[in-house]
Design a protein around this motif. Sequence first.
Motif, PDB file in Angstrom:
ATOM      1  N   THR A 129     -44.834 -11.992 -14.848  1.00 31.07           N
ATOM      2  CA  THR A 129     -43.951 -13.018 -14.295  1.00 31.07           C
ATOM      3  C   THR A 129     -42.761 -12.445 -13.523  1.00 31.07           C
ATOM      4  OG1 THR A 129     -42.762 -13.122 -16.405  1.00 31.07           O
ATOM      5  CG2 THR A 129     -44.566 -14.688 -16.074  1.00 31.07           C
ATOM      6  N   GLY A 130     -42.400 -11.179 -13.775  1.00 28.42           N
ATOM      7  CA  GLY A 130     -41.261 -10.587 -13.072  1.00 28.42           C
ATOM      8  C   GLY A 130     -41.544 -10.412 -11.591  1.00 28.42           C
ATOM      9  N   THR A 131     -42.477  -9.531 -11.260  1.00 28.23           N
ATOM     10  CA  THR A 131     -42.793  -9.267  -9.856  1.00 28.23           C
ATOM     11  C   THR A 131     -43.360 -10.501  -9.167  1.00 28.23           C
ATOM     12  OG1 THR A 131     -43.151  -6.895 -10.209  1.00 28.23           O
ATOM     13  CG2 THR A 131     -44.239  -7.879  -8.308  1.00 28.23           C
ATOM     14  N   TYR A 182     -45.224   2.358 -10.579  1.00 26.96           N
ATOM     15  CA  TYR A 182     -44.713   1.047 -10.970  1.00 26.96           C
ATOM     16  C   TYR A 182     -43.827   0.461  -9.873  1.00 26.96           C
ATOM     17  CZ  TYR A 182     -46.214   2.575 -15.601  1.00 26.96           C
ATOM     18  OH  TYR A 182     -46.955   3.040 -16.664  1.00 26.96           O
ATOM     19  N   TYR A 183     -42.898   1.277  -9.385  1.00 26.45           N
ATOM     20  CA  TYR A 183     -41.925   0.804  -8.405  1.00 26.45           C
ATOM     21  C   TYR A 183     -42.578   0.537  -7.054  1.00 26.45           C
ATOM     22  CZ  TYR A 183     -38.262   1.981 -11.747  1.00 26.45           C
ATOM     23  OH  TYR A 183     -37.454   2.022 -12.861  1.00 26.45           O
ATOM     24  N   ILE A 184     -43.421   1.461  -6.605  1.00 30.29           N
ATOM     25  CA  ILE A 184     -44.030   1.306  -5.279  1.00 30.29           C
ATOM     26  C   ILE A 184     -45.050   0.175  -5.284  1.00 30.29           C
ATOM     27  CG2 ILE A 184     -45.368   2.473  -3.488  1.00 30.29           C
ATOM     28  CD1 ILE A 184     -44.076   5.110  -4.423  1.00 30.29           C
ATOM     29  N   SER A 185     -45.812   0.030  -6.360  1.00 31.70           N
ATOM     30  CA  SER A 185     -46.764  -1.086  -6.440  1.00 31.70           C
ATOM     31  C   SER A 185     -46.039  -2.417  -6.356  1.00 31.70           C
ATOM     32  CB  SER A 185     -47.575  -1.013  -7.736  1.00 31.70           C
ATOM     33  OG  SER A 185     -48.420   0.112  -7.757  1.00 31.70           O
ATOM     34  N   SER A 186     -44.883  -2.517  -7.015  1.00 32.99           N
ATOM     35  CA  SER A 186     -44.107  -3.751  -6.966  1.00 32.99           C
ATOM     36  C   SER A 186     -43.573  -4.009  -5.557  1.00 32.99           C
ATOM     37  CB  SER A 186     -42.950  -3.680  -7.967  1.00 32.99           C
ATOM     38  OG  SER A 186     -42.241  -4.895  -8.012  1.00 32.99           O
ATOM     39  N   LEU A 191     -43.661  -6.964  -0.543  1.00 33.54           N
ATOM     40  CA  LEU A 191     -43.238  -6.775   0.851  1.00 33.54           C
ATOM     41  C   LEU A 191     -44.328  -6.259   1.775  1.00 33.54           C
ATOM     42  CD1 LEU A 191     -39.808  -5.155  -0.044  1.00 33.54           C
ATOM     43  CD2 LEU A 191     -40.201  -7.508   0.727  1.00 33.54           C
ATOM     44  N   GLY A 192     -45.518  -5.985   1.233  1.00 37.48           N
ATOM     45  CA  GLY A 192     -46.625  -5.567   2.083  1.00 37.48           C
ATOM     46  C   GLY A 192     -46.734  -4.063   2.234  1.00 37.48           C
ATOM     47  N   PRO A 193     -47.778  -3.612   2.951  1.00 42.79           N
ATOM     48  CA  PRO A 193     -48.096  -2.195   3.045  1.00 42.79           C
ATOM     49  C   PRO A 193     -47.042  -1.385   3.798  1.00 42.79           C
ATOM     50  CG  PRO A 193     -49.468  -3.471   4.536  1.00 42.79           C
ATOM     51  CD  PRO A 193     -48.737  -4.457   3.685  1.00 42.79           C
ATOM     52  N   VAL A 194     -47.122  -0.069   3.608  1.00 45.10           N
ATOM     53  CA  VAL A 194     -46.176   0.891   4.190  1.00 45.10           C
ATOM     54  C   VAL A 194     -46.878   1.686   5.283  1.00 45.10           C
ATOM     55  CG1 VAL A 194     -44.798   2.958   3.684  1.00 45.10           C
ATOM     56  CG2 VAL A 194     -44.831   1.028   2.070  1.00 45.10           C
ATOM     57  N   VAL A 195     -46.181   1.933   6.390  1.00 50.04           N
ATOM     58  CA  VAL A 195     -46.794   2.660   7.506  1.00 50.04           C
ATOM     59  C   VAL A 195     -46.204   4.051   7.718  1.00 50.04           C
ATOM     60  CG1 VAL A 195     -47.566   0.604   8.732  1.00 50.04           C
ATOM     61  CG2 VAL A 195     -45.254   1.467   9.143  1.00 50.04           C
ATOM     62  N   VAL A 266     -32.574  -9.743  -7.433  1.00 46.02           N
ATOM     63  CA  VAL A 266     -32.668  -8.660  -8.399  1.00 46.02           C
ATOM     64  C   VAL A 266     -33.983  -8.852  -9.138  1.00 46.02           C
ATOM     65  CG1 VAL A 266     -31.728  -7.635 -10.498  1.00 46.02           C
ATOM     66  CG2 VAL A 266     -30.195  -8.352  -8.659  1.00 46.02           C
ATOM     67  N   VAL A 267     -34.840  -7.828  -9.080  1.00 46.35           N
ATOM     68  CA  VAL A 267     -36.187  -7.888  -9.654  1.00 46.35           C
ATOM     69  C   VAL A 267     -36.198  -7.048 -10.926  1.00 46.35           C
ATOM     70  CG1 VAL A 267     -38.646  -7.508  -9.173  1.00 46.35           C
ATOM     71  CG2 VAL A 267     -37.081  -8.102  -7.304  1.00 46.35           C
ATOM     72  N   PRO A 268     -36.826  -7.528 -12.013  1.00 44.11           N
ATOM     73  CA  PRO A 268     -36.779  -6.782 -13.276  1.00 44.11           C
ATOM     74  C   PRO A 268     -37.555  -5.478 -13.228  1.00 44.11           C
ATOM     75  CG  PRO A 268     -38.191  -8.709 -13.474  1.00 44.11           C
ATOM     76  CD  PRO A 268     -37.501  -8.824 -12.159  1.00 44.11           C
ATOM     77  N   ASP A 269     -37.386  -4.681 -14.266  1.00 43.98           N
ATOM     78  CA  ASP A 269     -38.028  -3.376 -14.414  1.00 43.98           C
ATOM     79  C   ASP A 269     -39.528  -3.487 -14.150  1.00 43.98           C
ATOM     80  OD1 ASP A 269     -39.040  -0.927 -15.254  1.00 43.98           O
ATOM     81  OD2 ASP A 269     -37.790  -0.829 -17.059  1.00 43.98           O
ATOM     82  N   PRO A 270     -40.057  -2.787 -13.128  1.00 44.77           N
ATOM     83  CA  PRO A 270     -41.478  -2.907 -12.810  1.00 44.77           C
ATOM     84  C   PRO A 270     -42.395  -2.234 -13.824  1.00 44.77           C
ATOM     85  CG  PRO A 270     -40.473  -1.220 -11.444  1.00 44.77           C
ATOM     86  CD  PRO A 270     -39.358  -1.875 -12.208  1.00 44.77           C
TER      87      PRO A 270
END
Length: 347
Positions: A129-131, A182-186, A191-195, A266-270
């Motif tokens: 429910t956080g992310t 955890y952080y990057i998956s969230s 926000l979508g993929p990274v280039v 503010v998003v909780p601990d991923p």
Amino acid sequence: MGQPLNVGIVGCGAISAQYLATIERLPQLRLVAVADLDLDRARQAVRAYPGVDVVSVPELMADLRVELVLNLTVPAAHAEVALLAIAAGKHVYCEKPLAATSAEARRVLDAAAAAGVRVGCAPDTVLGTGTQTARMAIDDGLIGTPVAATATMMTPGHERWHPNPDFYYVAGGGPLLDMGPYYISSLITMLGPVVTVIGAGSRTRSKRTIGSGPRQGESVPVTVDTHVTGVLVHESGVLSTLVMSFDAVATRASRIEVHGEKGSLVVPDPNHFDGPVELARLGEEGWRTLPVSAGYTEAGRGIGLADFAATPPNRTPRAGGELAFHVLDIMESLLASAATGQAVTLT
């Protein structure tokens, strides 16, 4: 067709207890067999779960009942076990990371595509429910067009509490590869993929001293960067700043913040499935906690298996192999950028 997904586990270490508890309470999953190099450890792991077979790895792969192999081995063995399962015609779900390197991970995904089976991978905390509440807030336009995000993980190092912390300080370890998934998956989920990535790294000490357990006082060599920072350029144009450190004492920074033209989250601990999502809107006073609006409630490690089972065959699982591969590629590219001082464009 409404039948439980039959699961076989390879690897019965400490993390297996959390997965076992989740599988036990979800009717869409059925555990049929477990395997480990140490059969006694496997028997001990499932002693509270009668009817589960304890077998060797080859026997589990040959078991026609097993539809999905849950791969909870050490990261160095992830690709090997996954490829065995795929060769046996079984779906695979891995504990993070998908493989030790992105090259190995690519082999796993290519083999799965050729065999017509699917790959899932932790972390499935992004399904909590956080992310997911934060993702819905962004999708619903509560912060306007996203502009930037920050992700911060600061600790003084795991050797203070871990009795055998050696693997955290050699190739394949470090704060980025340990906690970055955890952080990057969230960040990607929201926000979508990274280039493109730009990274920098450092290390404060060449040795670490174990602080607890039978090896207390023993020194552990450090061969990787223990403080890694970088910028992730998302395809959407959002810039995410990442700080992962085993060199800091503490921080008051939010684990993750997402900023848009009209508001900030503010998003909780991923590393957790739930937690409050807070919103500050332009023109409003202070922060307010958003009601839970999406994600699995009361989720635990392994909820990704249930999501995997519910995903139609023509859809990519949300805690899937493609996301895990992208995360691993980002982390490797950040370290490469830190080593060369050059931005890396992802391919």
